[in-house]
Design a protein around this motif. Structure first.
Motif, PDB file in Angstrom:
ATOM      1  N   PRO A   1      20.884  42.247   0.434  1.00 13.46           N
ATOM      2  CA  PRO A   1      21.780  42.107   1.592  1.00 13.46           C
ATOM      3  C   PRO A   1      21.233  41.150   2.649  1.00 13.46           C
ATOM      4  O   PRO A   1      22.005  40.458   3.313  1.00 13.46           O
ATOM      5  N   ALA A   2      19.900  41.115   2.820  1.00 14.65           N
ATOM      6  CA  ALA A   2      19.319  40.200   3.817  1.00 14.65           C
ATOM      7  C   ALA A   2      19.646  38.759   3.468  1.00 14.65           C
ATOM      8  O   ALA A   2      19.965  37.941   4.349  1.00 14.65           O
ATOM      9  N   GLU A   3      19.571  38.409   2.181  1.00 15.90           N
ATOM     10  CA  GLU A   3      19.894  37.034   1.773  1.00 15.90           C
ATOM     11  C   GLU A   3      21.401  36.790   1.773  1.00 15.90           C
ATOM     12  O   GLU A   3      21.864  35.701   2.082  1.00 15.90           O
ATOM     13  N   GLN A   4      22.171  37.819   1.423  1.00 16.23           N
ATOM     14  CA  GLN A   4      23.628  37.657   1.399  1.00 16.23           C
ATOM     15  C   GLN A   4      24.179  37.502   2.817  1.00 16.23           C
ATOM     16  O   GLN A   4      25.222  36.874   3.026  1.00 16.23           O
ATOM     17  N   ALA A   5      23.463  38.060   3.805  1.00 18.38           N
ATOM     18  CA  ALA A   5      23.944  37.989   5.193  1.00 18.38           C
ATOM     19  C   ALA A   5      23.920  36.564   5.730  1.00 18.38           C
ATOM     20  O   ALA A   5      24.632  36.243   6.686  1.00 18.38           O
ATOM     21  N   GLY A   6      23.119  35.707   5.155  1.00 21.18           N
ATOM     22  CA  GLY A   6      23.087  34.309   5.565  1.00 21.18           C
ATOM     23  C   GLY A   6      22.283  34.070   6.820  1.00 21.18           C
ATOM     24  O   GLY A   6      21.543  34.943   7.281  1.00 21.18           O
ATOM     25  N   ASN A   7      22.414  32.869   7.348  1.00 25.50           N
ATOM     26  CA  ASN A   7      21.647  32.455   8.516  1.00 25.50           C
ATOM     27  C   ASN A   7      22.571  32.426   9.738  1.00 25.50           C
ATOM     28  O   ASN A   7      23.548  31.671   9.752  1.00 25.50           O
ATOM     29  N   PRO A   8      22.284  33.221  10.776  1.00 25.33           N
ATOM     30  CA  PRO A   8      23.183  33.269  11.938  1.00 25.33           C
ATOM     31  C   PRO A   8      23.294  31.934  12.669  1.00 25.33           C
ATOM     32  O   PRO A   8      24.310  31.657  13.304  1.00 25.33           O
ATOM     33  N   LEU A   9      22.253  31.092  12.572  1.00 19.34           N
ATOM     34  CA  LEU A   9      22.317  29.791  13.246  1.00 19.34           C
ATOM     35  C   LEU A   9      23.351  28.895  12.569  1.00 19.34           C
ATOM     36  O   LEU A   9      24.068  28.146  13.233  1.00 19.34           O
ATOM     37  N   LEU A  10      23.421  28.984  11.237  1.00 18.78           N
ATOM     38  CA  LEU A  10      24.442  28.200  10.526  1.00 18.78           C
ATOM     39  C   LEU A  10      25.831  28.766  10.803  1.00 18.78           C
ATOM     40  O   LEU A  10      26.804  28.024  10.928  1.00 18.78           O
TER      41      LEU A  10
ATOM     42  N   THR B   1      15.467  34.404   4.355  1.00 23.12           N
ATOM     43  CA  THR B   1      15.569  34.884   5.736  1.00 23.12           C
ATOM     44  C   THR B   1      14.268  35.630   6.071  1.00 23.12           C
ATOM     45  O   THR B   1      13.547  36.053   5.160  1.00 23.12           O
ATOM     46  N   PRO B   2      13.951  35.802   7.365  1.00 21.55           N
ATOM     47  CA  PRO B   2      12.683  36.483   7.688  1.00 21.55           C
ATOM     48  C   PRO B   2      12.565  37.852   7.031  1.00 21.55           C
ATOM     49  O   PRO B   2      11.512  38.196   6.476  1.00 21.55           O
ATOM     50  N   LEU B   3      13.646  38.633   7.062  1.00 25.94           N
ATOM     51  CA  LEU B   3      13.618  39.959   6.444  1.00 25.94           C
ATOM     52  C   LEU B   3      13.516  39.835   4.921  1.00 25.94           C
ATOM     53  O   LEU B   3      12.767  40.564   4.266  1.00 25.94           O
ATOM     54  N   GLY B   4      14.284  38.894   4.376  1.00 28.79           N
ATOM     55  CA  GLY B   4      14.249  38.670   2.929  1.00 28.79           C
ATOM     56  C   GLY B   4      12.891  38.197   2.466  1.00 28.79           C
ATOM     57  O   GLY B   4      12.426  38.552   1.381  1.00 28.79           O
TER      58      GLY B   4
ATOM     59  N   LEU C   1      13.386  38.905  14.704  1.00 23.21           N
ATOM     60  CA  LEU C   1      13.920  39.243  16.031  1.00 23.21           C
ATOM     61  C   LEU C   1      14.384  37.998  16.770  1.00 23.21           C
ATOM     62  O   LEU C   1      15.395  38.010  17.475  1.00 23.21           O
ATOM     63  N   VAL C   2      13.652  36.896  16.591  1.00 22.67           N
ATOM     64  CA  VAL C   2      14.038  35.645  17.258  1.00 22.67           C
ATOM     65  C   VAL C   2      15.339  35.103  16.661  1.00 22.67           C
ATOM     66  O   VAL C   2      16.231  34.662  17.382  1.00 22.67           O
ATOM     67  N   LEU C   3      15.458  35.188  15.331  1.00 23.87           N
ATOM     68  CA  LEU C   3      16.639  34.633  14.661  1.00 23.87           C
ATOM     69  C   LEU C   3      17.898  35.412  15.010  1.00 23.87           C
ATOM     70  O   LEU C   3      18.974  34.841  15.161  1.00 23.87           O
ATOM     71  N   TRP C   4      17.777  36.733  15.109  1.00 25.80           N
ATOM     72  CA  TRP C   4      18.960  37.582  15.312  1.00 25.80           C
ATOM     73  C   TRP C   4      19.099  38.063  16.752  1.00 25.80           C
ATOM     74  O   TRP C   4      19.820  39.023  17.015  1.00 25.80           O
ATOM     75  N   LYS C   5      18.395  37.418  17.702  1.00 25.97           N
ATOM     76  CA  LYS C   5      18.440  37.912  19.089  1.00 25.97           C
ATOM     77  C   LYS C   5      19.846  37.747  19.660  1.00 25.97           C
ATOM     78  O   LYS C   5      20.565  36.824  19.310  1.00 25.97           O
TER      79      LYS C   5
END
Lengths: 574, 38
Positions: free
Chosen positions: A307-316, A369-372, A570-574
């Motif tokens: 799921p962490a990888e499927q969630a994608g990158n919030p910046l994109l 992703t950081p979590l992934g 935390l920085v990516l998803w703040k």
């Protein structure tokens, strides 16, 4: 988790169980030294030639010295082969001598079953080095790990009386049988299958072709005997790729089917060894309990990673990029992944290759992703016991099982025992050493690297991600995984030396206390089960075992993880 | 340089061999055959 991800995981686990059961039965026969007569007839000339009496069981110390001597000779041979490859045959690309520090690192890497690669295979190594050096060591290092697991199983299974008291088996016989009857046949079949899927196997010179873009410069396409290395790379949880891109390269892993088989091959022997363990100690439920603990932790890791990888990158996503899954795309975080594998097969492969100490990759973990990216790192930091390497996964988990019964013994006020063998002061000291060696190597090594100028010079990304690159490299090396986070420029004298040290001690400074524990157990009589014996085959013990593995892992690594992937998340998803 | 890195290999081998010899002397195993259960 998407339906396709859950289906892939279920298919993988079902196929694994189906194949691991018969392999486990054969492994039990190997461990018990009960081979059919025709196999013994084939072996006999080999032993005669080498002057070995296979029935002569060894004391654990003799076993350890034989093992260490064999692996030291292997390392020296591999070092010399790399340094002399320019003058040796099977070198159509005219590769020169490998630099001394890189040759040291690679020699230790392949002997220790790590297969960390500071070099690019197709641009550094001759075919002879790949075949006679790395592939041969892939067989022997895998056989070494399985042999150590056999010794520990025998320590539990033997009654501790009579002439065999304290004896653990013959290293040379174990090495020969495991290589000859297990690894070679499995690898042969798998290599043929890979060739059928499109993995190349030739001695051709590299081919120069004009690309379809018709650009001015032509492209050089590397060739080589890939399939034969690929099979043992997976079966032996080695992970060292023929090509730099490893299993992301279409000549190493061409199809979805080859990808599935590679994943199954990684877990096959570690899972089968659990069944063998249950059979040899005379209680199959014990094997199921260990397998269940491994499977629960593995499935939990996959359920975070996918799921962490499927969630994608919030910046994109904030830029309006379409990261949703559809009939046309996998969606999610596809950076560093092969389109032909998508999110599911890439994320599952990453979990498998780091849960086992394989280290082959079909996607770049640095781009997760950081979590992934944290999940593969944590799987390694747990000590490579979630299936783990061939042999090393089982003996690592059994060490944790003994720690678990010790903790349970403290709670209920009884002398701890596991499978009828008392766990006393000597065993607990050895267990502590075996468990603490790798965290010390990882954390002290990371600290040295982030303080030294040569260590910081290798970082590609500043900040938390750069710290993760170093932490991942040390975690991978000391736990004998071998996968790289990428990004870190590690082919320098500093990292070749530091990671070489971590790989060697992470392998052999763990094997030695494990063999000592086995010798100690083999000298003890098996006590009968009584009403006061802690059952070690039920859900309660499985939970206790999982809790022990997680507790030790988290206590060791949470502060370091907080500085790397946790901050980044935390920085990516703040 | 070869001598340096080959020496490093040898030194690593000596470390684990010494470790094995040392662990053999660590609390020599006792025969618990007649040991009482708590």
């Amino acid at each position: 988790m998407t339906a396709s991800a859950a289906s892939l995981l279920a298919l993988f686990l079902a196929a694994l169980l189906l194949l691991a059961w018969p392999v486990g039965k054969f492994l039990a026969a190997l461990c018990n030294e009960r081979l059919p007569r025709w196999m013994q007839r084939i072996e006999a000339p080999l032993y005669k030639l080498a002057g070995i009496q296979p029935a002569d069981s060894m004391h654990w110390l003799s076993y350890a010295f034989a093992l260490l001597a064999f692996n030291a000779v292997g390392a020296i041979f591999l070092y010399a082969l790399q340094r002399l490859q320019g003058s040796l045959p099977l070198n159509p690309a005219a590769m020169g001598a490998v630099s001394p520090d890189s040759a040291f690192n690679s020699a230790v890497s392949f002997v220790s079953n790590t297969d960390w690669q500071g070099y690019g295979g197709e641009s550094t190594m001759s075919y002879l080095t790949q075949m006679l050096g790395f592939t041969v060591q892939n067989f022997f290092s895998a056989a070494t790990g399985i042999a150590v697991a056999f010794v520990l199983i025998r320590g539990f299974a033997r009654r501790g009386d009579g002439k065999s008291k304290g004896l653990v088996g013959n290293f040379w016989a174990d090495l020969t049988r495991i290589t000859l009857w297990l690894l070679v046949p499995l690898s042969f079949v798998l290599a043929l299958f890979f060739v059928g899927q499109g993995v190349i196997q030739n001695f051709d010179a590299y081919k120069t072709v004009q690309t379809v873009e018709a650009t001015a410069s032509a492209q050089v396409i590397a060739m080589g005997p890939v399939a034969s290395q690929e099979a043992i790379k997976m079966i032996g949880t080695n992970g060292g790729g023929f090509f730099n891109a490893n299993s992301a390269h279409p000549y190493e892993n061409p199809t979805a089917l080859s990808n599935l088989l590679q994943m199954i091959a990684i877990f096959l022997i570690p899972a089968a060894l659990c069944f063998a363990f249950g059979r040899v100690v005379g209680d199959r439920r014990q094997g199921w309990a260990v397998l269940a603990a491994m499977a629960v932790m593995f499935v939990a890791a996959v359920m975070v990673l996918m799921p962490a990888e499927q969630a994608g990158n919030p910046l994109l996503a904030s830029l309006g990029a379409d990261q949703g899954s559809s009939a046309l795309q996998s969606g999610g975080n596809m950076e560093g992944k092969e389109v032909r594998f998508g999110i599911d097969a890439s994320a599952l492969f990453a979990a498998i290759t780091t849960a086992a100490s394989c280290g082959a990759v079909n996607a770049m973990h640095d781009s997760f992703t950081p979590l992934g990216g944290m999940v593969p790192m944590v799987l390694m930091q747990l000590g490579e016991v979630v299936f783990g390497g061939v042999g090393s996964g089982l003996y690592g988990m059994l060490i944790f099982a003994m720690l678990a019964v010790f903790i349970a013994g403290l709670m209920i006020g009884r002398t701890p025992e596991y499978l009828g063998k008392k766990i006393e002061v000597r065993e607990m000291k050895l267990i502590s050493i075996a468990i603490l060696v790798t965290p010390v190597l990882v954390l002290a090594g990371t600290a040295v690297a982030v303080m030294a100028g040569a260590g910081k010079a290798g970082i590609a990304n500043p900040g938390a991600h750069g710290f993760s690159e170093i932490l991942y490299a040390l975690s991978s090396a000391a736990n004998n995984n071998g996968s790289a986070f990428a990004g870190l420029s590690a082919n320098t004298p500093f990292y070749n030396g530091l990671l070489g040290l971590a790989m060697w001690l992470g392998r052999f400074a763990v094997i030695v206390p494990v063999l000592a524990i086995a010798g100690s157990l083999a000298a003890k009589q098996r006590l009968p089960v009584t009403g006061g014996t802690l059952p070690t085959h039920g859900p309660l013990f499985v939970s206790l075992l999982i809790g022990t593995v997680l507790l030790v892992g988290l206590l060791n690594y949470v502060p370091a993880l907080a500085l790397g992937p946790v901050v980044e998340h935390l920085v990516l998803w703040k | 340089m070869d001598l340096v890195w080959m020496g490093a290999l040898l030194a690593l081998w000596v470390v684990v061999a010494a470790m094995a010899a040392g662990l053999d002397r660590l609390n020599a195993p006792k025969n618990v055959a007649g040991g009482e259960r708590p």
